[in-house]
Design an enzyme around this catalytic site. Sequence first.
Site, PDB file in Angstrom:
ATOM      1  N   ASN A 150      57.899  56.382 -61.084  1.00  0.00           N
ATOM      2  CA  ASN A 150      57.566  57.803 -60.919  1.00  0.00           C
ATOM      3  C   ASN A 150      57.746  58.322 -59.495  1.00  0.00           C
ATOM      4  O   ASN A 150      57.974  59.509 -59.296  1.00  0.00           O
ATOM      5  CB  ASN A 150      56.159  58.095 -61.440  1.00  0.00           C
ATOM      6  CG  ASN A 150      55.081  57.277 -60.776  1.00  0.00           C
ATOM      7  OD1 ASN A 150      55.353  56.210 -60.211  1.00  0.00           O
ATOM      8  ND2 ASN A 150      53.852  57.741 -60.836  1.00  0.00           N
ATOM      9  N   LYS A 173      61.151  44.798 -55.742  1.00  0.00           N
ATOM     10  CA  LYS A 173      61.604  44.831 -57.139  1.00  0.00           C
ATOM     11  C   LYS A 173      61.295  46.229 -57.669  1.00  0.00           C
ATOM     12  O   LYS A 173      60.162  46.547 -58.001  1.00  0.00           O
ATOM     13  CB  LYS A 173      60.870  43.772 -57.966  1.00  0.00           C
ATOM     14  CG  LYS A 173      60.918  43.964 -59.498  1.00  0.00           C
ATOM     15  CD  LYS A 173      62.316  44.002 -60.052  1.00  0.00           C
ATOM     16  CE  LYS A 173      62.302  44.182 -61.573  1.00  0.00           C
ATOM     17  NZ  LYS A 173      62.106  45.599 -61.989  1.00  0.00           N
ATOM     18  N   ALA A 175      61.468  49.555 -60.350  1.00  0.00           N
ATOM     19  CA  ALA A 175      61.482  49.731 -61.795  1.00  0.00           C
ATOM     20  C   ALA A 175      62.920  49.841 -62.283  1.00  0.00           C
ATOM     21  O   ALA A 175      63.781  50.418 -61.610  1.00  0.00           O
ATOM     22  CB  ALA A 175      60.705  50.987 -62.171  1.00  0.00           C
ATOM     23  N   SER A 176      63.184  49.305 -63.464  1.00  0.00           N
ATOM     24  CA  SER A 176      64.544  49.323 -64.000  1.00  0.00           C
ATOM     25  C   SER A 176      65.033  50.723 -64.335  1.00  0.00           C
ATOM     26  O   SER A 176      66.238  50.963 -64.395  1.00  0.00           O
ATOM     27  CB  SER A 176      64.626  48.425 -65.240  1.00  0.00           C
ATOM     28  OG  SER A 176      64.451  47.073 -64.886  1.00  0.00           O
ATOM     29  N   GLY A 226      51.367  50.284 -60.481  1.00  0.00           N
ATOM     30  CA  GLY A 226      51.698  50.392 -61.901  1.00  0.00           C
ATOM     31  C   GLY A 226      50.436  50.418 -62.737  1.00  0.00           C
ATOM     32  O   GLY A 226      49.361  50.798 -62.270  1.00  0.00           O
ATOM     33  N   SER A 227      50.552  49.995 -63.958  1.00  0.00           N
ATOM     34  CA  SER A 227      49.435  50.082 -64.904  1.00  0.00           C
ATOM     35  C   SER A 227      48.358  49.046 -64.594  1.00  0.00           C
ATOM     36  O   SER A 227      48.631  47.980 -64.024  1.00  0.00           O
ATOM     37  CB  SER A 227      49.934  49.878 -66.333  1.00  0.00           C
ATOM     38  OG  SER A 227      50.279  48.519 -66.556  1.00  0.00           O
ATOM     39  N   GLU A 248      47.673  49.064 -56.707  1.00  0.00           N
ATOM     40  CA  GLU A 248      47.406  50.497 -56.882  1.00  0.00           C
ATOM     41  C   GLU A 248      47.704  50.786 -58.342  1.00  0.00           C
ATOM     42  O   GLU A 248      48.869  50.849 -58.754  1.00  0.00           O
ATOM     43  CB  GLU A 248      48.276  51.326 -55.935  1.00  0.00           C
ATOM     44  CG  GLU A 248      47.809  52.765 -55.793  1.00  0.00           C
ATOM     45  CD  GLU A 248      48.605  53.709 -56.667  1.00  0.00           C
ATOM     46  OE1 GLU A 248      48.061  54.081 -57.738  1.00  0.00           O
ATOM     47  OE2 GLU A 248      49.722  54.075 -56.304  1.00  0.00           O
ATOM     48  N   LEU A 249      46.634  50.943 -59.133  1.00  0.00           N
ATOM     49  CA  LEU A 249      46.753  50.921 -60.585  1.00  0.00           C
ATOM     50  C   LEU A 249      46.499  52.294 -61.200  1.00  0.00           C
ATOM     51  O   LEU A 249      46.648  53.318 -60.543  1.00  0.00           O
ATOM     52  CB  LEU A 249      45.812  49.858 -61.153  1.00  0.00           C
ATOM     53  CG  LEU A 249      45.979  48.462 -60.519  1.00  0.00           C
ATOM     54  CD1 LEU A 249      44.975  47.482 -61.089  1.00  0.00           C
ATOM     55  CD2 LEU A 249      47.403  47.947 -60.683  1.00  0.00           C
ATOM     56  N   CYS A 282      49.776  59.026 -60.829  1.00  0.00           N
ATOM     57  CA  CYS A 282      48.514  58.311 -61.041  1.00  0.00           C
ATOM     58  C   CYS A 282      47.313  59.094 -60.521  1.00  0.00           C
ATOM     59  O   CYS A 282      46.180  58.780 -60.867  1.00  0.00           O
ATOM     60  CB  CYS A 282      48.569  56.943 -60.385  1.00  0.00           C
ATOM     61  SG  CYS A 282      49.025  56.994 -58.648  1.00  0.00           S
ATOM     62  N   GLU A 459      46.717  51.601 -49.162  1.00  0.00           N
ATOM     63  CA  GLU A 459      48.035  51.860 -48.596  1.00  0.00           C
ATOM     64  C   GLU A 459      47.961  53.148 -47.801  1.00  0.00           C
ATOM     65  O   GLU A 459      47.276  54.091 -48.183  1.00  0.00           O
ATOM     66  CB  GLU A 459      49.077  51.986 -49.715  1.00  0.00           C
ATOM     67  CG  GLU A 459      49.264  50.688 -50.485  1.00  0.00           C
ATOM     68  CD  GLU A 459      50.283  50.797 -51.597  1.00  0.00           C
ATOM     69  OE1 GLU A 459      50.903  49.759 -51.904  1.00  0.00           O
ATOM     70  OE2 GLU A 459      50.466  51.898 -52.161  1.00  0.00           O
TER      71      GLU A 459
END
Length: 478
Positions: A150, A173, A175-176, A226-227, A248-249, A282, A459
Amino acid sequence: MEHKLNYIGGQWVPSMTGDTIEVTDPATMEIVASVPRGGRADASTAVDAASQAFPAWRDRSAYERSELLLRWHQLMMDNRERIAETMTMEQGKPLAEARGEAEYAADFVRWYAEEGKRIYGETIPARSSAKRILVLRQPIGVVAAITPWNFPAAMITRKAAPALASGCTCIVKPASQTPLTALLLAELAEEAGLPAGVFNVVTGDAREISDAFMQDSRVRKVTFTGSTEIGKQIMRGAADTVKAVSLELGGHAPVIVYDDADLRLAAEQTIASKFRNAGQTCVCANRIYVQDGIYDAFERELAERIAALKVGSGREPGTSIGPLIDEHAMHKVKEQVEEAVAKGARLVSGGRPVQPDQTRGFFYEPTLLGEVTPDMKIMQEETFGPVAPLIRFTADEEAIAQANDSRFGLAAYLFTSNITRAIRTAEQLEYGIVGINDGAPSTAQAPFGGFKESGLGREGGREGIEEYLETKYISIGL
Protein backbone atom coordinates in the site's frame (compact mmCIF):
# COMPACT_ATOMS: atom_id res chain seq x y z
CA MET A 1 6.47 -4.92 -21.10
CA GLU A 2 9.56 -4.32 -18.98
CA HIS A 3 11.54 -7.26 -17.59
CA LYS A 4 13.17 -6.25 -14.30
CA LEU A 5 15.96 -7.93 -12.32
CA ASN A 6 16.76 -8.28 -8.63
CA TYR A 7 19.50 -6.15 -7.10
CA ILE A 8 21.87 -8.31 -5.05
CA GLY A 9 25.45 -7.52 -4.10
CA GLY A 10 25.60 -4.57 -6.48
CA GLN A 11 24.51 -6.71 -9.46
CA TRP A 12 21.22 -6.87 -11.40
CA VAL A 13 20.34 -10.56 -11.58
CA PRO A 14 17.44 -12.86 -12.53
CA SER A 15 16.06 -15.43 -10.10
CA MET A 16 18.07 -18.64 -9.73
CA THR A 17 15.33 -20.56 -11.55
CA GLY A 18 14.66 -17.92 -14.20
CA ASP A 19 10.98 -17.78 -13.17
CA THR A 20 9.16 -14.45 -13.15
CA ILE A 21 6.12 -12.72 -11.64
CA GLU A 22 3.87 -10.49 -13.71
CA VAL A 23 3.05 -7.04 -12.31
CA THR A 24 -0.45 -5.74 -13.08
CA ASP A 25 -1.84 -2.21 -13.17
CA PRO A 26 -4.85 -2.51 -10.79
CA ALA A 27 -6.77 0.22 -12.64
CA THR A 28 -6.63 -1.42 -16.09
CA MET A 29 -5.62 -5.01 -15.22
CA GLU A 30 -2.90 -4.73 -17.88
CA ILE A 31 0.42 -6.49 -17.33
CA VAL A 32 3.05 -3.73 -17.14
CA ALA A 33 6.22 -5.59 -16.18
CA SER A 34 7.73 -8.80 -14.91
CA VAL A 35 10.12 -9.30 -12.00
CA PRO A 36 12.11 -12.33 -10.80
CA ARG A 37 10.28 -14.97 -8.82
CA GLY A 38 13.06 -15.34 -6.29
CA GLY A 39 13.05 -18.04 -3.65
CA ARG A 40 15.13 -19.49 -0.86
CA ALA A 41 18.37 -19.58 -2.86
CA ASP A 42 18.00 -15.98 -4.00
CA ALA A 43 17.35 -14.83 -0.44
CA SER A 44 20.41 -16.74 0.79
CA THR A 45 22.56 -15.09 -1.89
CA ALA A 46 21.30 -11.69 -0.75
CA VAL A 47 22.19 -12.55 2.86
CA ASP A 48 25.67 -13.57 1.67
CA ALA A 49 26.09 -10.17 0.00
CA ALA A 50 24.74 -8.16 2.94
CA SER A 51 26.82 -10.16 5.43
CA GLN A 52 30.03 -9.64 3.44
CA ALA A 53 29.35 -5.92 3.06
CA PHE A 54 28.51 -5.37 6.73
CA PRO A 55 32.00 -5.03 8.32
CA ALA A 56 33.18 -2.32 5.92
CA TRP A 57 29.87 -0.42 6.08
CA ARG A 58 29.80 -0.63 9.89
CA ASP A 59 33.33 0.73 10.08
CA ARG A 60 32.66 3.77 7.91
CA SER A 61 32.18 6.96 9.86
CA ALA A 62 28.66 8.23 10.44
CA TYR A 63 29.58 11.24 8.30
CA GLU A 64 30.56 9.06 5.33
CA ARG A 65 27.31 7.09 5.57
CA SER A 66 25.40 10.36 5.89
CA GLU A 67 26.90 11.76 2.69
CA LEU A 68 25.83 8.71 0.71
CA LEU A 69 22.31 8.79 2.15
CA LEU A 70 22.00 12.48 1.31
CA ARG A 71 22.96 11.69 -2.28
CA TRP A 72 20.25 9.00 -2.33
CA HIS A 73 17.77 11.52 -0.94
CA GLN A 74 18.63 14.05 -3.62
CA LEU A 75 18.25 11.49 -6.39
CA MET A 76 14.86 10.51 -4.97
CA MET A 77 13.77 14.13 -5.03
CA ASP A 78 15.13 14.63 -8.54
CA ASN A 79 13.20 11.53 -9.66
CA ARG A 80 10.07 11.97 -7.54
CA GLU A 81 7.79 12.20 -10.59
CA ARG A 82 9.20 8.94 -11.91
CA ILE A 83 8.75 7.30 -8.50
CA ALA A 84 5.18 8.63 -8.26
CA GLU A 85 4.24 7.40 -11.73
CA THR A 86 5.66 3.96 -10.92
CA MET A 87 3.59 3.75 -7.72
CA THR A 88 0.40 4.80 -9.49
CA MET A 89 1.00 2.25 -12.23
CA GLU A 90 1.56 -0.73 -9.94
CA GLN A 91 -0.49 0.21 -6.86
CA GLY A 92 -3.27 2.44 -8.25
CA LYS A 93 -3.21 5.42 -5.90
CA PRO A 94 -3.97 8.84 -7.43
CA LEU A 95 -0.90 10.52 -8.86
CA ALA A 96 -1.20 13.47 -6.43
CA GLU A 97 -1.05 11.04 -3.49
CA ALA A 98 1.85 9.18 -5.08
CA ARG A 99 3.80 12.42 -5.41
CA GLY A 100 3.20 13.06 -1.72
CA GLU A 101 4.44 9.59 -0.84
CA ALA A 102 7.57 10.01 -2.95
CA GLU A 103 8.51 13.10 -0.94
CA TYR A 104 7.49 11.43 2.35
CA ALA A 105 9.74 8.47 1.50
CA ALA A 106 12.65 10.79 0.72
CA ASP A 107 12.10 12.58 4.06
CA PHE A 108 13.07 9.42 5.95
CA VAL A 109 16.35 9.20 4.07
CA ARG A 110 17.20 12.83 4.80
CA TRP A 111 16.15 12.59 8.46
CA TYR A 112 18.25 9.49 9.15
CA ALA A 113 21.21 10.79 7.18
CA GLU A 114 21.43 13.36 9.97
CA GLU A 115 20.22 11.18 12.85
CA GLY A 116 22.95 8.64 12.16
CA LYS A 117 25.47 11.25 13.33
CA ARG A 118 23.74 11.42 16.71
CA ILE A 119 24.18 7.85 17.93
CA TYR A 120 25.74 8.47 21.32
CA GLY A 121 27.30 6.23 23.93
CA GLU A 122 28.09 7.27 27.48
CA THR A 123 30.67 7.14 30.24
CA ILE A 124 29.37 5.95 33.61
CA PRO A 125 31.10 6.77 36.93
CA ALA A 126 32.56 3.60 38.46
CA ARG A 127 32.61 2.74 42.16
CA SER A 128 36.38 2.36 41.95
CA SER A 129 38.92 4.89 40.69
CA ALA A 130 40.72 1.96 39.10
CA LYS A 131 37.87 1.30 36.66
CA ARG A 132 36.21 3.03 33.74
CA ILE A 133 32.76 2.10 32.42
CA LEU A 134 31.83 2.78 28.81
CA VAL A 135 28.58 2.12 26.93
CA LEU A 136 28.68 1.87 23.14
CA ARG A 137 25.81 1.72 20.63
CA GLN A 138 26.66 -0.46 17.65
CA PRO A 139 24.74 -1.61 14.54
CA ILE A 140 22.90 -4.89 14.97
CA GLY A 141 24.04 -6.38 11.64
CA VAL A 142 22.18 -7.66 8.59
CA VAL A 143 18.55 -6.46 8.44
CA ALA A 144 15.74 -8.06 6.43
CA ALA A 145 12.90 -5.65 5.65
CA ILE A 146 9.58 -7.12 4.46
CA THR A 147 7.36 -4.37 3.09
CA PRO A 148 3.69 -4.04 2.01
CA TRP A 149 1.99 -3.02 -1.22
CA ASN A 150 0.00 0.00 0.00
CA PHE A 151 2.99 2.36 0.44
CA PRO A 152 5.63 0.91 -1.89
CA ALA A 153 8.22 3.68 -1.34
CA ALA A 154 7.74 5.04 2.18
CA MET A 155 7.59 1.65 3.91
CA ILE A 156 10.99 0.83 2.42
CA THR A 157 12.80 4.02 3.36
CA ARG A 158 11.20 4.11 6.81
CA LYS A 159 13.06 0.86 7.49
CA ALA A 160 16.13 1.00 5.26
CA ALA A 161 17.18 4.59 6.02
CA PRO A 162 17.67 4.13 9.80
CA ALA A 163 19.21 0.69 9.25
CA LEU A 164 21.77 2.06 6.80
CA ALA A 165 22.42 5.21 8.83
CA SER A 166 23.23 3.13 11.90
CA GLY A 167 25.74 0.98 10.01
CA CYS A 168 23.57 -2.05 9.22
CA THR A 169 23.24 -3.60 5.78
CA CYS A 170 19.79 -4.26 4.40
CA ILE A 171 17.78 -6.67 2.23
CA VAL A 172 14.32 -5.54 1.11
CA LYS A 173 11.60 -8.02 0.16
CA PRO A 174 8.80 -5.90 -1.40
CA ALA A 175 5.23 -7.09 -1.90
CA SER A 176 4.77 -8.98 -5.16
CA GLN A 177 2.00 -6.59 -6.22
CA THR A 178 4.34 -3.57 -6.03
CA PRO A 179 7.99 -4.55 -6.64
CA LEU A 180 8.78 -1.92 -9.28
CA THR A 181 9.07 0.98 -6.83
CA ALA A 182 11.52 -1.02 -4.69
CA LEU A 183 13.69 -1.79 -7.72
CA LEU A 184 13.63 1.87 -8.76
CA LEU A 185 14.81 2.87 -5.27
CA ALA A 186 17.62 0.33 -5.62
CA GLU A 187 18.59 1.87 -8.96
CA LEU A 188 18.82 5.30 -7.32
CA ALA A 189 20.75 3.89 -4.35
CA GLU A 190 23.27 2.40 -6.76
CA GLU A 191 23.56 5.74 -8.58
CA ALA A 192 24.10 7.45 -5.21
CA GLY A 193 27.14 5.25 -4.64
CA LEU A 194 25.96 2.89 -1.90
CA PRO A 195 28.54 0.09 -1.85
CA ALA A 196 27.70 -3.34 -3.25
CA GLY A 197 25.78 -5.49 -0.79
CA VAL A 198 24.76 -2.63 1.51
CA PHE A 199 21.26 -2.32 -0.01
CA ASN A 200 19.67 -5.29 -1.77
CA VAL A 201 16.21 -5.99 -3.21
CA VAL A 202 14.83 -9.51 -3.71
CA THR A 203 11.42 -10.04 -5.31
CA GLY A 204 9.57 -13.34 -5.38
CA ASP A 205 7.89 -15.96 -3.23
CA ALA A 206 7.10 -14.37 0.13
CA ARG A 207 7.07 -17.58 2.13
CA GLU A 208 10.30 -19.00 0.72
CA ILE A 209 12.18 -15.72 1.04
CA SER A 210 10.96 -14.95 4.55
CA ASP A 211 11.68 -18.53 5.70
CA ALA A 212 15.24 -18.17 4.41
CA PHE A 213 15.62 -14.94 6.38
CA MET A 214 14.24 -16.52 9.54
CA GLN A 215 16.45 -19.60 9.39
CA ASP A 216 19.69 -17.75 8.65
CA SER A 217 21.46 -16.73 11.85
CA ARG A 218 23.36 -14.00 9.97
CA VAL A 219 20.12 -12.04 9.67
CA ARG A 220 20.05 -10.33 13.05
CA LYS A 221 16.93 -8.22 12.61
CA VAL A 222 13.63 -8.58 10.75
CA THR A 223 11.38 -5.56 10.28
CA PHE A 224 7.90 -6.11 8.83
CA THR A 225 4.85 -4.07 7.93
CA GLY A 226 1.67 -6.01 7.17
CA SER A 227 -1.13 -7.98 8.76
CA THR A 228 -1.19 -8.99 12.41
CA GLU A 229 -1.56 -12.64 11.44
CA ILE A 230 1.65 -12.65 9.35
CA GLY A 231 3.38 -10.60 12.06
CA LYS A 232 2.68 -13.35 14.57
CA GLN A 233 4.19 -15.91 12.21
CA ILE A 234 7.31 -13.78 11.91
CA MET A 235 7.60 -13.56 15.70
CA ARG A 236 7.44 -17.33 15.93
CA GLY A 237 9.97 -17.77 13.14
CA ALA A 238 12.39 -15.32 14.71
CA ALA A 239 12.46 -17.27 17.97
CA ASP A 240 14.72 -20.07 16.73
CA THR A 241 17.67 -17.74 16.16
CA VAL A 242 16.50 -15.08 18.65
CA LYS A 243 16.37 -12.30 16.06
CA ALA A 244 15.33 -8.78 16.91
CA VAL A 245 11.91 -8.00 15.46
CA SER A 246 10.03 -4.79 14.62
CA LEU A 247 6.40 -5.18 13.58
CA GLU A 248 4.03 -2.52 12.26
CA LEU A 249 0.79 -4.46 12.00
CA GLY A 250 -2.93 -3.98 11.50
CA GLY A 251 -5.03 -1.12 12.78
CA HIS A 252 -8.68 -0.26 13.32
CA ALA A 253 -8.45 3.45 14.00
CA PRO A 254 -11.24 5.17 15.93
CA VAL A 255 -12.21 8.80 15.41
CA ILE A 256 -14.00 10.68 18.21
CA VAL A 257 -15.85 13.83 17.20
CA TYR A 258 -16.96 15.75 20.29
CA ASP A 259 -19.85 18.19 20.30
CA ASP A 260 -17.52 21.21 20.63
CA ALA A 261 -15.46 20.27 17.55
CA ASP A 262 -15.02 22.48 14.52
CA LEU A 263 -17.26 20.38 12.23
CA ARG A 264 -15.74 21.58 8.97
CA LEU A 265 -12.22 20.81 10.18
CA ALA A 266 -13.31 17.46 11.63
CA ALA A 267 -15.03 16.47 8.38
CA GLU A 268 -12.09 17.61 6.24
CA GLN A 269 -9.53 15.74 8.32
CA THR A 270 -11.70 12.62 8.66
CA ILE A 271 -12.11 12.49 4.88
CA ALA A 272 -8.35 12.91 4.46
CA SER A 273 -7.70 10.04 6.87
CA LYS A 274 -10.47 7.71 5.72
CA PHE A 275 -10.21 7.97 1.95
CA ARG A 276 -6.48 8.32 1.43
CA ASN A 277 -5.32 5.53 -0.88
CA ALA A 278 -8.98 4.38 -1.17
CA GLY A 279 -8.97 3.57 2.54
CA GLN A 280 -6.10 1.12 2.13
CA THR A 281 -3.91 2.37 4.98
CA CYS A 282 -3.25 0.91 8.42
CA VAL A 283 -3.93 4.24 10.15
CA CYS A 284 -7.05 5.33 8.25
CA ALA A 285 -10.28 6.15 10.11
CA ASN A 286 -12.28 2.95 10.57
CA ARG A 287 -14.77 3.74 13.35
CA ILE A 288 -16.16 7.28 13.59
CA TYR A 289 -17.81 8.06 16.94
CA VAL A 290 -19.91 11.23 16.80
CA GLN A 291 -21.55 12.85 19.83
CA ASP A 292 -25.36 13.02 19.80
CA GLY A 293 -25.70 16.80 19.67
CA ILE A 294 -23.79 17.18 16.41
CA TYR A 295 -24.37 13.78 14.81
CA ASP A 296 -26.85 14.90 12.11
CA ALA A 297 -24.88 18.02 11.20
CA PHE A 298 -21.62 16.07 10.96
CA GLU A 299 -23.22 13.38 8.82
CA ARG A 300 -24.47 16.02 6.37
CA GLU A 301 -21.05 17.69 6.25
CA LEU A 302 -19.34 14.37 5.61
CA ALA A 303 -21.87 13.30 2.98
CA GLU A 304 -21.39 16.54 1.02
CA ARG A 305 -17.64 16.08 0.94
CA ILE A 306 -17.84 12.41 0.02
CA ALA A 307 -20.13 13.24 -2.91
CA ALA A 308 -17.36 15.40 -4.36
CA LEU A 309 -14.79 12.57 -4.42
CA LYS A 310 -13.99 11.34 -7.92
CA VAL A 311 -13.43 7.61 -8.50
CA GLY A 312 -11.15 6.58 -11.33
CA SER A 313 -7.69 5.71 -12.56
CA GLY A 314 -4.93 7.34 -10.56
CA ARG A 315 -3.63 8.88 -13.77
CA GLU A 316 -6.86 10.80 -14.42
CA PRO A 317 -6.74 14.46 -13.26
CA GLY A 318 -8.86 15.10 -10.19
CA THR A 319 -9.12 11.46 -9.12
CA SER A 320 -9.59 11.06 -5.36
CA ILE A 321 -10.30 7.33 -5.11
CA GLY A 322 -8.29 4.81 -7.09
CA PRO A 323 -8.82 1.05 -7.37
CA LEU A 324 -8.69 -1.53 -4.61
CA ILE A 325 -5.64 -3.71 -4.92
CA ASP A 326 -7.40 -6.95 -5.94
CA GLU A 327 -10.59 -9.03 -5.97
CA HIS A 328 -10.11 -10.21 -2.39
CA ALA A 329 -10.05 -6.60 -1.20
CA MET A 330 -13.26 -5.88 -3.12
CA HIS A 331 -14.99 -8.91 -1.62
CA LYS A 332 -14.05 -7.87 1.92
CA VAL A 333 -15.43 -4.33 1.47
CA LYS A 334 -18.66 -5.55 -0.12
CA GLU A 335 -19.17 -8.16 2.60
CA GLN A 336 -18.72 -5.66 5.43
CA VAL A 337 -21.10 -3.10 3.90
CA GLU A 338 -23.79 -5.67 3.07
CA GLU A 339 -23.59 -7.21 6.55
CA ALA A 340 -23.86 -3.80 8.22
CA VAL A 341 -26.91 -2.80 6.16
CA ALA A 342 -28.54 -6.18 6.85
CA LYS A 343 -28.10 -5.54 10.58
CA GLY A 344 -29.70 -2.10 10.43
CA ALA A 345 -27.02 0.38 9.35
CA ARG A 346 -28.33 3.19 7.16
CA LEU A 347 -26.67 3.54 3.75
CA VAL A 348 -26.21 7.29 3.40
CA SER A 349 -24.21 7.20 0.16
CA GLY A 350 -22.24 4.83 -2.06
CA GLY A 351 -22.33 1.17 -1.22
CA ARG A 352 -21.57 -0.52 -4.52
CA PRO A 353 -18.75 -1.40 -6.92
CA VAL A 354 -18.34 0.94 -9.89
CA GLN A 355 -16.48 0.83 -13.18
CA PRO A 356 -15.15 4.22 -14.30
CA ASP A 357 -14.41 4.80 -17.98
CA GLN A 358 -11.25 3.23 -19.38
CA THR A 359 -10.81 0.95 -16.37
CA ARG A 360 -11.15 -2.76 -15.66
CA GLY A 361 -10.00 -2.88 -12.04
CA PHE A 362 -11.76 -3.21 -8.70
CA PHE A 363 -13.31 0.15 -7.84
CA TYR A 364 -15.72 0.80 -4.98
CA GLU A 365 -17.76 3.94 -4.38
CA PRO A 366 -16.76 6.07 -1.38
CA THR A 367 -19.40 4.98 1.12
CA LEU A 368 -20.98 6.50 4.23
CA LEU A 369 -22.89 4.34 6.70
CA GLY A 370 -25.02 5.84 9.48
CA GLU A 371 -26.30 4.39 12.76
CA VAL A 372 -23.70 1.64 12.86
CA THR A 373 -23.61 -0.56 15.98
CA PRO A 374 -20.73 -2.37 17.72
CA ASP A 375 -21.94 -5.87 16.75
CA MET A 376 -21.32 -5.26 13.03
CA LYS A 377 -18.27 -6.80 11.37
CA ILE A 378 -17.10 -3.40 10.10
CA MET A 379 -16.68 -2.36 13.75
CA GLN A 380 -14.50 -5.34 14.57
CA GLU A 381 -12.35 -5.96 11.49
CA GLU A 382 -10.07 -3.66 9.51
CA THR A 383 -11.90 -2.68 6.31
CA PHE A 384 -9.05 -1.52 4.05
CA GLY A 385 -11.51 0.18 1.74
CA PRO A 386 -13.38 3.48 1.19
CA VAL A 387 -16.15 3.01 3.76
CA ALA A 388 -16.86 5.42 6.66
CA PRO A 389 -19.14 4.09 9.43
CA LEU A 390 -20.71 6.56 11.91
CA ILE A 391 -21.62 5.61 15.48
CA ARG A 392 -23.53 7.78 17.97
CA PHE A 393 -22.33 8.29 21.51
CA THR A 394 -23.50 10.37 24.46
CA ALA A 395 -20.80 10.61 27.15
CA ASP A 396 -17.06 11.07 26.67
CA GLU A 397 -16.35 7.95 28.70
CA GLU A 398 -18.59 5.90 26.43
CA ALA A 399 -16.67 6.93 23.31
CA ILE A 400 -13.27 6.29 24.88
CA ALA A 401 -14.33 2.86 26.16
CA GLN A 402 -15.67 1.85 22.75
CA ALA A 403 -12.59 3.21 20.99
CA ASN A 404 -10.35 1.12 23.25
CA ASP A 405 -12.48 -2.02 22.82
CA SER A 406 -10.25 -3.47 20.11
CA ARG A 407 -7.29 -5.83 19.87
CA PHE A 408 -5.61 -3.16 17.74
CA GLY A 409 -3.89 -0.03 19.00
CA LEU A 410 -2.11 1.72 16.15
CA ALA A 411 -3.71 5.14 15.53
CA ALA A 412 -6.65 7.13 16.91
CA TYR A 413 -8.04 10.59 16.23
CA LEU A 414 -10.15 13.07 18.15
CA PHE A 415 -11.69 16.45 17.41
CA THR A 416 -12.52 19.03 20.07
CA SER A 417 -11.99 22.72 20.86
CA ASN A 418 -11.42 21.98 24.56
CA ILE A 419 -7.73 21.45 25.35
CA THR A 420 -8.46 19.75 28.67
CA ARG A 421 -10.83 17.31 26.97
CA ALA A 422 -8.25 16.71 24.23
CA ILE A 423 -5.39 15.91 26.60
CA ARG A 424 -7.47 13.69 28.88
CA THR A 425 -8.84 11.72 25.94
CA ALA A 426 -5.45 11.36 24.27
CA GLU A 427 -3.94 10.04 27.50
CA GLN A 428 -6.71 7.46 27.92
CA LEU A 429 -6.69 6.15 24.36
CA GLU A 430 -4.73 2.89 24.10
CA TYR A 431 -3.01 3.76 20.83
CA GLY A 432 0.56 4.44 19.79
CA ILE A 433 -0.40 7.46 17.67
CA VAL A 434 -3.09 10.03 18.52
CA GLY A 435 -4.06 12.89 16.24
CA ILE A 436 -5.81 15.82 17.95
CA ASN A 437 -7.62 17.89 15.32
CA ASP A 438 -5.20 16.25 12.86
CA GLY A 439 -6.06 13.45 10.46
CA ALA A 440 -2.52 13.05 9.08
CA PRO A 441 -0.02 12.92 11.97
CA SER A 442 2.62 10.70 10.32
CA THR A 443 6.01 12.36 9.80
CA ALA A 444 9.63 11.26 9.53
CA GLN A 445 10.74 12.97 12.74
CA ALA A 446 8.17 11.35 15.06
CA PRO A 447 7.88 7.73 16.28
CA PHE A 448 5.29 5.58 14.46
CA GLY A 449 4.00 2.33 15.94
CA GLY A 450 1.23 0.70 17.92
CA PHE A 451 0.06 -0.88 21.15
CA LYS A 452 -1.46 -4.34 21.63
CA GLU A 453 -1.72 -6.44 18.45
CA SER A 454 -0.73 -3.52 16.25
CA GLY A 455 2.94 -4.31 16.66
CA LEU A 456 6.28 -3.91 18.38
CA GLY A 457 8.87 -1.17 18.11
CA ARG A 458 8.78 2.24 16.46
CA GLU A 459 9.69 3.66 13.06
CA GLY A 460 10.54 7.30 12.49
CA GLY A 461 12.02 9.83 14.90
CA ARG A 462 14.95 9.24 17.22
CA GLU A 463 13.26 6.02 18.35
CA GLY A 464 13.40 4.58 14.83
CA ILE A 465 17.18 4.30 14.70
CA GLU A 466 17.31 2.74 18.19
CA GLU A 467 15.64 -0.36 16.67
CA TYR A 468 18.84 -1.09 14.71
CA LEU A 469 21.38 -0.72 17.52
CA GLU A 470 22.89 -3.05 20.11
CA THR A 471 24.12 -1.79 23.49
CA LYS A 472 27.63 -2.86 24.50
CA TYR A 473 29.02 -2.34 28.01
CA ILE A 474 32.82 -2.12 28.37
CA SER A 475 34.48 -2.28 31.81
CA ILE A 476 38.11 -1.16 31.88
CA GLY A 477 40.44 -1.95 34.75
CA LEU A 478 43.29 0.56 35.08
